[in-house]
Every structure is written in structure tokens, then in C-alpha cells.
Design an enzyme around this catalytic site. Structure first.
Site, short mmCIF file in Angstrom:
data_model
loop_
_atom_site.label_atom_id
_atom_site.label_comp_id
_atom_site.label_asym_id
_atom_site.label_seq_id
_atom_site.Cartn_x
_atom_site.Cartn_y
_atom_site.Cartn_z
N THR A 115 0.87 -0.98 -0.25
CA THR A 115 0.10 0.00 0.23
C THR A 115 0.94 1.29 -0.12
O THR A 115 2.08 1.22 0.66
CB THR A 115 -0.75 0.01 1.31
OG1 THR A 115 -0.07 0.31 2.28
CG2 THR A 115 -1.75 -1.15 1.24
N HIS A 116 0.65 2.31 -0.61
CA HIS A 116 1.36 3.50 -0.78
C HIS A 116 2.98 2.89 -1.59
O HIS A 116 3.76 3.72 -1.33
CB HIS A 116 1.63 4.19 0.58
CG HIS A 116 0.41 4.28 1.22
ND1 HIS A 116 -0.31 5.49 0.96
CD2 HIS A 116 -0.21 3.56 2.18
CE1 HIS A 116 -1.39 5.42 2.03
NE2 HIS A 116 -1.23 4.31 2.65
N SER A 153 17.93 -1.18 -27.19
CA SER A 153 18.15 0.21 -27.37
C SER A 153 19.26 0.61 -28.55
O SER A 153 20.17 -0.45 -28.84
CB SER A 153 18.86 0.83 -25.93
OG SER A 153 19.63 1.92 -26.32
N LYS A 209 20.34 -3.26 -22.92
CA LYS A 209 19.11 -2.51 -22.41
C LYS A 209 18.03 -3.59 -22.81
O LYS A 209 18.11 -4.35 -23.79
CB LYS A 209 18.57 -1.37 -23.02
CG LYS A 209 19.33 0.07 -22.29
CD LYS A 209 18.42 0.22 -21.17
CE LYS A 209 17.71 1.35 -21.34
NZ LYS A 209 16.46 1.65 -20.44
N GLU A 211 4.51 -0.63 -21.69
CA GLU A 211 4.70 0.85 -21.74
C GLU A 211 3.54 1.53 -22.98
O GLU A 211 2.94 2.48 -22.66
CB GLU A 211 6.13 1.20 -22.02
CG GLU A 211 7.18 1.08 -20.72
CD GLU A 211 8.33 1.26 -21.39
OE1 GLU A 211 8.91 2.41 -22.23
OE2 GLU A 211 9.49 0.95 -20.47
#
Ligand code: ARG
Length: 460
Positions: free
Chosen positions: A156-157, A278, A284, A291
Site C-alpha cells: 500500500t502506498h 536500445s 537494455k 509501456e
């Protein structure tokens, strides 16, 4: 008179580039099939009702069927000069069968025609959404079954809160997608209504049979009010709203895949197939698809907001503003229909790291609630237990230890009710399994949730 199909009372036309601004054929040709289907049902009805001669109706129907064949063969060519899919089709029909084509538009307007096409278009595509949603839900169930017993921190948070079963996390998304499924189901009721027969706005003087047209096209109801029939776009807004909520769910899970796949978390790794490299950094491996799903969610929200804004303040009945209703819906359908299977395959090919998940439970104090519950069970008021454990957490942090690494003497100094069995209680797996309350993360609860979900899915 201009060369437009509606040109009778006109003496001037706008330059071509202005006409292109007013045209919608670039977009609404996606409904070409539905437009032909609607026209075929309409002309059958005109013939049956004797509104036009049966042989003329047959001639027109044959012409429309021929256009359908041409359409399927990719042989129909639309012209921006003919404004929209409806006028293009009428022009193409006229080219094929001559002036009798002009009888097709009896007792009909483009206003009820476009609404009918739009309803049909959505009706035809809903099953694809159901199918793909079910596919994703099945994958979630398979994974929840496969990884039963894997535990991880629940957050949570975005702070460690309490240990949970990874399967419990997966089942939370199952539930969200189940509600999405149900929302699209509910939306069927408002899509599955025929506008045709409303004509321009007021109904028609011809003795049409709307029920017959509805049956031909597979609609289970007809609009009760002709003004509403041609000016309602609630069904499209509901689609965009349902799509927005669905995308929000995908986006939340996408965010977790991205975050949990990072070096710091390392709870999981997406397959090479669903990541990209990348152009400069050789090491990468980026979660591009997750996304993009997260990003496209913003666009889908935008389409919902855009259409709400288009509809706001429109006086009854039809207004040309409403021509702006389709582009966003079509784009959203494409996004949803692609995002669902992509997400599904991303999960199927996902590798998870159970050791990393459980390792992060080692010194994270997410078992603090267990100790407070333990003391509360022994009769200490929970508020006091909370304070005792808070104090112990502070002590452990200072000593750079996990709660389970404190000595029994440390515990008993904080509260003498704590006994040797505390170490068992502090074990994260125990913490998960003791949460047997209905809908909790205890493994028997999760198992039951999976079994129930399997049944529900099979029943749909
Ligand atoms: N292309 C128009 C649309 O998509 C069709 C309806 C046109 N009706 C009219 N009265 N101009 O909304």
C-alpha cells in the site's frame, strides 16, 4: 442544382478542399459492410410492405449484394466528393443498376442510416472483445494455479504492507477483467436497438415495418422515440467508457510489470519477444509493449473525453457535429482488440522470480501486523498491541535486523505474553496462510477463488 445527391436546391458548391473537410468517407468506410447490410434489410422491407414494387426491391437487393461481393473482394472505390459511406454506396449502386437505385432511400434518412450502421458495427465487434477478455482471464487463472505457494510483499502506498500470495494478486486482476466483461455485457442492451425507421427525426409517412428490419439485422429491439433514435450516442459513450476502464486495468498491471521487471525489484522478467533493445545501450531490455499499453490508455481516455465534449449541448436531433463520433470509437476498438491478446501473450511468456519475491520479505517488517494480531489474540487491546510492535520495529530497525531476528528476551522485554511460538507466527508464509477470512490471501481462499472463477468462465 449541383451534382450532389442532395443538390436540388443548391446553386453553388464549396471548393474541393472544403468539401473534404466536410466529408467522412475516410473514416466511415470502415462501416461499408454494415451500411450494405442495413440497406439490404431496408429494401427487403420496402418490397414486402409494397412501398416500392417487389421486382424493384429485388433489383436493388441484387445490386446491393453485388456491391457486397465487390467490397469483400476489395473492389469498391470510394470518392471523397461523395461525402460519406452512405452517399458513396448510393452512387455505386446507381452506377450498377441505374436510376431505380434512387428508390432505396424511400422512408429513410442518412440520420437513421448512420446510427444503424454504427450500432451494427459495435454489435459485430463485441464478441471479439468477449473472446479476448476470456483468453486473458484464462491465462490469469492458469498462472494463479501454477504459482500457488509463491509469496511476495503486498503493497500500500508502494510500501511493503503485508505478505500476500502472488496468485492472490493475479486473481485481483481476474476480478477486474470479470467486471469489464460484465460491463460490456450490460452495454449490449443499448447497442442492440435499431434506429432505422426514425427517418430524419420524426418518423415517416410510409407504412414501414421496423420489427421486420430489426429481425433481419439481428436487433432485439427498436428505438421507441424517433428523435432519440437519431440523436442518441450513449451506446458509443458507454463503449468508450467501458474501454477506458478496461484499459485502466491493463495499464495498472502493465505498470507493475514494468516496475517489477526493473533491476531494483527483479521480481519478474518479460520475454525477449515482448521487450525491445536500445539503439545505443547494448545491455537494455525495455518493456515497450507494456509501456505502450499504458500510454495508449491515455489516448482511449482522450477519445471518451472528446466524444463527451462533442455531444455536450447538442440540441435535438441530428447535428453534423455527430459525424465526429466514429473515429475515436474505431481507434479505441483497434487498441482494445490488440492490447488484450498482446497482454495475454506477455503474461504467458512471463518469467517470475519467486526467490526474489520472498527474499524481499526477509527484513521488511511486513510481518508486523502478525505480531500485533498475536498479542491481540492473547487479550491485549489491539491499539496497545500496535504500540508494542511499533516499538519492537523501531528496535529492530536500529539493530538492522528483521523482526524474526530479535531474541525471545527482546520480545519478552517488550511484552511478557510473547512466547517461543512467535517465530512461527512471524514467518511470511504463515502470515499468508492465516488469512483465511473470506476473500483473503490464505491459500485455501485463493484456491477456492480460482475454482469458482473457472466455473464462472466456463458458464459464460
Ligand atoms: N456522415 C454523416 C455522419 O456520420 C451521416 C449523417 C449525415 N446526415 C445529415 N443530415 N447530414 O454523421
Amino acid at each position: 442544382m449541383t451534382d450532389k445527391l442532395w443538390g436540388g436546391r443548391f446553386t453553388a458548391s464549396a471548393p474541393e478542399w472544403v468539401q473534404a473537410f466536410g466529408a467522412s468517407i475516410q473514416v466511415d468506410q470502415a462501416m461499408a459492410k454494415e451500411d450494405l447490410e442495413g440497406s439490404i434489410a431496408h429494401v427487403k422491407m420496402l418490397g414486402k410492405q409494397g412501398i416500392i414494387a417487389p421486382d424493384e426491391a429485388q433489383q436493388i437487393e441484387a445490386g446491393l449484394q453485388a456491391l457486397m461481393t465487390d467490397l469483400e473482394a476489395g473492389k469498391l472505390h470510394f470518392d471523397v466528393k461523395n461525402e460519406d459511406v452512405h452517399l458513396n454506396m448510393e452512387k455505386l449502386l446507381t452506377d450498377k443498376i441505374g436510376p431505380v437505385a434512387g428508390k432505396l432511400h424511400t422512408a429513410r434518412s442518412r440520420n437513421d442510416q448512420v446510427a444503424t450502421d454504427f450500432h451494427l458495427w459495435l454489435m459485430h465487434r463485441l464478441p471479439l472483445i468477449f473472446d479476448r477478455l476470456k483468453g486473458l482471464q484464462t491465462t490469469l487463472l492458469d498462472l494463479a494455479e501454477k504459482y500457488l505457494g509463491v509469496i511476495m510483499p503486498g503493497y500500500t502506498h508502494l510500501q511493503h504492507a503485508q505478505p500476500i500470495a502472488y496468485s492472490h494478486y493475479l486473481m485481483a486482476y481476474f476480478e477486474m477483467f470479470q467486471r469489464d466483461y460484465e460491463r460490456f455485457e450490460f452495454s449490449k442492451k443499448h447497442i442492440d436497438i435499431l434506429p432505422l425507421g426514425a427517418s430524419a427525426l420524426a418518423g415517416t409517412t410510409f407504412s414501414i415495418d421496423r420489427e421486420m428490419v430489426a429481425k433481419e439485422l439481428g436487433f432485439s429491439a427498436v428505438y421507441a422515440n424517433s428523435l432519440d433514435a437519431v440523436s442518441d450516442r450513449d451506446f458509443a459513450l458507454e463503449f468508450l467508457s467501458n474501454a477506458s476502464i478496461l484499459m485502466m486495468h491493463l495499464s495498472r498491471m502493465a505498470e507493475e510489470l514494468i516496475l517489477w521487471g526493473s533491476y531494483e525489484f527483479n521480481y519478474l522478467e518479460l520475454s525477449d519477444a515482448y521487450t525491445t533493445g536500445s539503439s545505443i545501450m547494448p545491455q537494455k531490455k525495455n518493456a515497450d509493449y507494456a509501456e505502450l499499453i499504458r500510454g495508449k490508455t491515455g489516448r482511449v481516455y482522450g477519445e471518451l473525453m472528446g466524444m463527451l465534449a462533442v455531444m455536450k449541448s447538442l440540441p435535438l436531433a441530428y447535428n453534423k457535429d455527430m459525424q465526429e463520433d466514429k473515429e475515436g470509437v474505431f481507434a479505441t476498438m483497434d487498441t482494445v482488440l490488440a492490447a488484450l491478446p498482446i497482454f495475454d501473450h506477455m503474461l504467458v511468456t512471463l518469467e517470475i522470480h519467486p526467490d526474489k519475491m520472498s527474499a524481499s520479505l526477509e527484513k521488511d517488517y511486513s510481518n508486523a501486523t502478525e505480531l500485533a494480531d498475536y498479542l491481540a489474540e492473547k487479550g491485549l487491546p489491539f491499539r496497545q498491541a500496535h504500540a508494542v510492535v511499533g516499538h519492537l520495529v523501531l528496535k529492530a530497525i536500529e539493530a538492522q535486523k528483521g523482526l524474526g531476528e530479535l531474541s525471545l528476551a527482546d520480545f519478552q522485554a517488550a511484552n511478557p505474553m510473547i512466547e517461543e511460538d512467535v517465530y512461527q507466527v512471524l514467518d511470511p508464509m504463515t502470515a499468508v496462510n492465516r488469512r483465511q477470512s473470506q476473500g483473503g490471501t490464505g491459500l485455501s481462499q485463493v484456491k477456492a477463488a480460482i475454482a469458482k472463477a473457472r466455473q464462472e468462465l466456463a458458464a459464460e
